[in-house]
Design an enzyme around this catalytic site. Structure first.
Site, PDB file in Angstrom:
ATOM      1  N   ARG A 121     -11.438 -10.948  22.931  1.00  0.00           N
ATOM      2  CA  ARG A 121     -10.305 -10.063  23.262  1.00  0.00           C
ATOM      3  C   ARG A 121      -8.962 -10.793  23.227  1.00  0.00           C
ATOM      4  NH1 ARG A 121     -13.932  -8.163  27.107  1.00  0.00           N
ATOM      5  NH2 ARG A 121     -14.916  -6.257  26.382  1.00  0.00           N
ATOM      6  N   LYS A 143       2.844  -9.675  13.335  1.00  0.00           N
ATOM      7  CA  LYS A 143       1.994  -8.720  12.616  1.00  0.00           C
ATOM      8  C   LYS A 143       0.836  -9.506  12.028  1.00  0.00           C
ATOM      9  CE  LYS A 143       5.126  -5.066  11.141  1.00  0.00           C
ATOM     10  NZ  LYS A 143       5.667  -4.353   9.974  1.00  0.00           N
ATOM     11  N   GLU A 185      12.337 -12.975  -0.281  1.00  0.00           N
ATOM     12  CA  GLU A 185      12.473 -12.584   1.135  1.00  0.00           C
ATOM     13  C   GLU A 185      13.726 -13.242   1.742  1.00  0.00           C
ATOM     14  OE1 GLU A 185      10.554 -10.299   2.350  1.00  0.00           O
ATOM     15  OE2 GLU A 185       8.584 -10.465   1.386  1.00  0.00           O
ATOM     16  N   LYS A 227      15.014 -12.895  11.676  1.00  0.00           N
ATOM     17  CA  LYS A 227      13.765 -12.182  11.971  1.00  0.00           C
ATOM     18  C   LYS A 227      13.505 -12.167  13.473  1.00  0.00           C
ATOM     19  CE  LYS A 227       9.224 -10.899  10.726  1.00  0.00           C
ATOM     20  NZ  LYS A 227       8.145 -10.858   9.756  1.00  0.00           N
ATOM     21  N   GLU A 237       8.173  -2.030  15.608  1.00  0.00           N
ATOM     22  CA  GLU A 237       8.757  -1.227  14.541  1.00  0.00           C
ATOM     23  C   GLU A 237       8.952   0.248  14.912  1.00  0.00           C
ATOM     24  OE1 GLU A 237       7.494  -2.643  10.705  1.00  0.00           O
ATOM     25  OE2 GLU A 237       8.218  -0.837   9.731  1.00  0.00           O
ATOM     26  N   ARG A 241      13.264  -2.678  13.266  1.00  0.00           N
ATOM     27  CA  ARG A 241      12.430  -3.615  12.502  1.00  0.00           C
ATOM     28  C   ARG A 241      12.218  -3.152  11.062  1.00  0.00           C
ATOM     29  NH1 ARG A 241       7.236  -7.268  14.546  1.00  0.00           N
ATOM     30  NH2 ARG A 241       6.826  -8.170  12.518  1.00  0.00           N
ATOM     31  N   ASN A 245      12.034  -4.174   5.790  1.00  0.00           N
ATOM     32  CA  ASN A 245      11.337  -3.609   4.628  1.00  0.00           C
ATOM     33  C   ASN A 245      12.270  -3.264   3.481  1.00  0.00           C
ATOM     34  OD1 ASN A 245       8.838  -3.752   5.871  1.00  0.00           O
ATOM     35  ND2 ASN A 245       9.182  -1.816   6.941  1.00  0.00           N
ATOM     36  N   HIS A 248      11.018  -2.968  -0.037  1.00  0.00           N
ATOM     37  CA  HIS A 248       9.556  -2.963   0.043  1.00  0.00           C
ATOM     38  C   HIS A 248       8.932  -1.619  -0.301  1.00  0.00           C
ATOM     39  CE1 HIS A 248      10.087  -6.917   1.682  1.00  0.00           C
ATOM     40  NE2 HIS A 248       8.807  -7.068   1.967  1.00  0.00           N
ATOM     41  N   HIS A 252       6.131  -2.412  -2.673  1.00  0.00           N
ATOM     42  CA  HIS A 252       4.721  -2.216  -2.310  1.00  0.00           C
ATOM     43  C   HIS A 252       4.024  -1.293  -3.295  1.00  0.00           C
ATOM     44  CE1 HIS A 252       5.174  -3.316   2.231  1.00  0.00           C
ATOM     45  NE2 HIS A 252       4.746  -4.333   1.525  1.00  0.00           N
ATOM     46  N   HIS A 265       3.751 -10.952  -4.232  1.00  0.00           N
ATOM     47  CA  HIS A 265       4.484 -10.042  -3.355  1.00  0.00           C
ATOM     48  C   HIS A 265       6.001 -10.163  -3.557  1.00  0.00           C
ATOM     49  CE1 HIS A 265       5.536  -7.760   0.209  1.00  0.00           C
ATOM     50  NE2 HIS A 265       6.239  -8.794   0.653  1.00  0.00           N
TER      51      HIS A 265
HETATM   52  N1  LIG Z   1       2.509 -10.685   8.867  1.00  0.00           N
HETATM   53  C1  LIG Z   1       3.625 -10.412   8.254  1.00  0.00           C
HETATM   54  O1  LIG Z   1       4.631 -10.058   8.879  1.00  0.00           O
HETATM   55  C2  LIG Z   1       3.699 -10.574   6.773  1.00  0.00           C
HETATM   56  C3  LIG Z   1       4.928 -10.533   6.128  1.00  0.00           C
HETATM   57  C4  LIG Z   1       4.964 -10.758   4.753  1.00  0.00           C
HETATM   58  C5  LIG Z   1       3.774 -10.999   4.064  1.00  0.00           C
HETATM   59  N2  LIG Z   1       2.593 -11.014   4.737  1.00  0.00           N
HETATM   60  C6  LIG Z   1       1.333 -11.301   4.036  1.00  0.00           C
HETATM   61  O2  LIG Z   1       1.391 -12.625   3.546  1.00  0.00           O
HETATM   62  C7  LIG Z   1       0.507 -12.738   2.439  1.00  0.00           C
HETATM   63  C8  LIG Z   1       1.186 -13.518   1.345  1.00  0.00           C
HETATM   64  O3  LIG Z   1       1.513 -14.801   1.843  1.00  0.00           O
HETATM   65  P1  LIG Z   1       1.859 -16.016   0.867  1.00  0.00           P
HETATM   66  O4  LIG Z   1       2.813 -15.570  -0.140  1.00  0.00           O
HETATM   67  O5  LIG Z   1       2.173 -17.175   1.733  1.00  0.00           O
HETATM   68  O6  LIG Z   1       0.491 -16.211   0.060  1.00  0.00           O
HETATM   69  P2  LIG Z   1      -0.783 -17.158   0.266  1.00  0.00           P
HETATM   70  O7  LIG Z   1      -1.094 -17.391   1.664  1.00  0.00           O
HETATM   71  O8  LIG Z   1      -1.852 -16.576  -0.597  1.00  0.00           O
HETATM   72  O9  LIG Z   1      -0.298 -18.527  -0.403  1.00  0.00           O
HETATM   73  C9  LIG Z   1       0.033 -18.547  -1.764  1.00  0.00           C
HETATM   74  C10 LIG Z   1      -0.742 -19.619  -2.526  1.00  0.00           C
HETATM   75  O10 LIG Z   1      -0.197 -20.896  -2.243  1.00  0.00           O
HETATM   76  C11 LIG Z   1      -1.197 -21.788  -1.765  1.00  0.00           C
HETATM   77  N3  LIG Z   1      -0.502 -22.667  -0.816  1.00  0.00           N
HETATM   78  C12 LIG Z   1      -0.062 -22.353   0.414  1.00  0.00           C
HETATM   79  N4  LIG Z   1       0.664 -23.363   0.918  1.00  0.00           N
HETATM   80  C13 LIG Z   1       0.674 -24.337  -0.005  1.00  0.00           C
HETATM   81  C14 LIG Z   1       1.267 -25.621  -0.070  1.00  0.00           C
HETATM   82  N5  LIG Z   1       2.057 -26.072   0.902  1.00  0.00           N
HETATM   83  N6  LIG Z   1       1.051 -26.378  -1.166  1.00  0.00           N
HETATM   84  C15 LIG Z   1       0.293 -25.886  -2.205  1.00  0.00           C
HETATM   85  N7  LIG Z   1      -0.281 -24.673  -2.214  1.00  0.00           N
HETATM   86  C16 LIG Z   1      -0.089 -23.914  -1.118  1.00  0.00           C
HETATM   87  C17 LIG Z   1      -2.242 -20.895  -1.189  1.00  0.00           C
HETATM   88  O11 LIG Z   1      -3.498 -21.521  -1.171  1.00  0.00           O
HETATM   89  C18 LIG Z   1      -2.210 -19.713  -2.149  1.00  0.00           C
HETATM   90  O12 LIG Z   1      -2.950 -20.015  -3.303  1.00  0.00           O
HETATM   91  C19 LIG Z   1       0.144 -11.319   2.037  1.00  0.00           C
HETATM   92  O13 LIG Z   1      -1.179 -11.074   2.420  1.00  0.00           O
HETATM   93  C20 LIG Z   1       1.102 -10.462   2.822  1.00  0.00           C
HETATM   94  O14 LIG Z   1       0.542  -9.207   3.163  1.00  0.00           O
HETATM   95  C21 LIG Z   1       2.539 -10.814   6.058  1.00  0.00           C
HETATM   96 ZN   LIG Z   2       7.745  -8.886   2.107  1.00  0.00          ZN
END
Ligand SMILES: NC(=O)c1ccc[n+]([C@@H]2O[C@H](COP(=O)([O-])OP(=O)(O)OC[C@H]3O[C@@H](n4cnc5c(N)ncnc54)[C@H](O)[C@@H]3O)[C@@H](O)[C@H]2O)c1
Ligand SMILES: [Zn+2]
Length: 366
Positions: A121, A143, A185, A227, A237, A241, A245, A248, A252, A265
């Site tokens: 939990r 999130k 971003e 942020k 949100e 918040r 987006n 987005h 999206h 993304h």
């Molecule tokens: N929670 C939120 O508020 C929020 C906001 C925006 C996006 N997201 C989510 O985030 C995700 C995308 O995140 P991302 O763009 O970081 O992608 P990711 O986590 O897939 O990382 C991108 C790639 O880079 C590699 N990588 C990461 N750090 C590295 C480093 N320092 N050196 C070499 N390789 C590295 C990873 O293994 C992966 O292959 C999506 O699932 C999206 O929905 C969440």
């Molecule tokens: Zn985004």
């Protein structure tokens, strides 16, 4: 070191930004007065580079870490991986006082955060984001969640980390395409709330693309401040918040109709941002000059700004926008800019305008 605070009462936490922070992980966690047992959740790419340093830092500070490595990529954000993590946490006997360290990009952060929110939990979790996108966006704000077949992020929670450590050195190994996607971003923050940041990005883009540490530190910290402020005012949100987006709604939908994987993304968001700027020009009075600045900056950052869509795909895009989980009562609400640095949210946009903007982008292409 720069420190930004996320103001959420007794759930407030710090975002620390500096090079070399992974080596401080153990010491920083020790200040949080957590239990001895912890688990580092990471992916294969990040794990092979940084898991050892994180593990050693925790062990040196007196913790008993275990390591969970999930496959790299969006597919790891699934209930199946969540289940695997739960089983490993139970095997390693993590208890209520134990904690999770999310070491990786947004995928690992969202996944590990969701595991942390639900195992027993809820146990504490610490974010160590290693992509630019994760440092400026996904690791902050709480999130967390995973994807379903039906769509992205359909299962999740609002669950804040206890600490975010942005080790700027980790960005050195980030593939260039991923780095640029993160810049979408970063640019978004300028558009939604800080004209000065936007101007600095225009000026310092070459330094940023070279990943110069002082510029990176300033920019990551400023984005986290924005942020943190937004999340501090509207954690779940209800209103404000939504400004995060910007770009987005179309972004999206584009990710969705392209099949996840074609665009990163940030790339889809870049296209969505330029489209949102075009819509803003028609509806909320964004000056043409600002539209151009937005497009030029994204393009200079090496991001795509146009998309080729035939009429069938254009229709699909509109349908996907209507299915976005943020749509309520079938009505699409947009975040629109009045000028760079100032946006309004909850704006209705007639379909014709969306068509016009997308058509315009089409005709400029063909
Ligand atoms: N929670 C939120 O508020 C929020 C906001 C925006 C996006 N997201 C989510 O985030 C995700 C995308 O995140 P991302 O763009 O970081 O992608 P990711 O986590 O897939 O990382 C991108 C790639 O880079 C590699 N990588 C990461 N750090 C590295 C480093 N320092 N050196 C070499 N390789 C590295 C990873 O293994 C992966 O292959 C999506 O699932 C999206 O929905 C969440
Ligand atoms: Zn985004």
């Amino acid at each position: 070191m720069r420190t930004v605070s996320v103001p959420l009462g007794n759930r407030s936490y710090a975002i620390k930004i500096a090079p070399g922070l992974i080596d401080q992980l153990g010491r920083e966690c020790a200040r949080l007065k957590l239990g001895a047992r912890c688990a580092i959740i990471t992916d294969t790419n990040v794990g092979k580079r940084y898991a050892k340093a994180a593990f050693n830092s925790l062990a040196t500070a007196g913790f008993t870490p275990s390591l969970i490595v999930v496959p790299a990529g969006e597919t790891a954000k699934s209930l199946k991986t969540v289940q695997t993590c739960y089983d490993l946490l139970a095997e390693h006997r993590l208890e209520r006082k134990s904690f999770i360290v999310a070491l990786g990009g947004g995928v690992v952060g969202d996944l590990a955060g969701f595991v942390g929110a639900t195992y027993l939990r809820g146990i504490a979790f610490v974010q160590v984001p290693t992509t630019l996108l994760a440092q400026v966006d996904s690791s902050v704000g709480g999130k967390v969640g995973v994807n379903l077949k039906a769509g992205k992020n359909l299962v999740g929670a609002f669950y804040q980390p206890r600490l975010v450590l942005c080790d700027l050195d980790t960005l050195d190994t980030l593939p260039v395409r991923e780095f640029r996607a993160g810049l979408a971003e970063v640019i978004k923050y300028g558009i939604i709330s800080d004209a000065k940041l936007f101007a600095r990005l225009e000026r310092d883009l070459p330094k940023l693309l070279r990943r110069e540490s002082k510029t990176l530190a300033d920019v990551v910290a400023r984005c986290c401040e924005i942020k943190a402020e937004v999340v501090g005012q509207d954690e779940t949100e209800g209103g404000l918040r939504a400004i995060l987006n910007f770009g987005h709604t179309i972004g999206h939908a584009l990710e969705n109709i392209s099949g996840y994987g074609k665009y990163l993304h940030g790339e889809a968001i870049s296209i969505g941002t330029v489209a949102a700027a075009g819509i803003s020009q028609k509806i909320s009075g964004l000056p043409a000059r600002d539209v151009l600045r937005i497009e030029n900056l994204l393009e200079a950052a090496g991001l795509p700004v146009v998309v080729k869509l035939n009429p069938v795909r254009c229709k699909k895009l509109l349908a996907a926008m209507r299915h976005d989980k943020k749509v309520s009562g079938g009505e699409i609400k947009f975040v629109l800019a009045r000028r760079i640095g100032r946006v309004v949210w909850g704006q209705r946009v007639p379909d014709e305008i969306i068509h016009q903007v997308l058509d315009f982008r089409l005709s400029t292409l063909d």
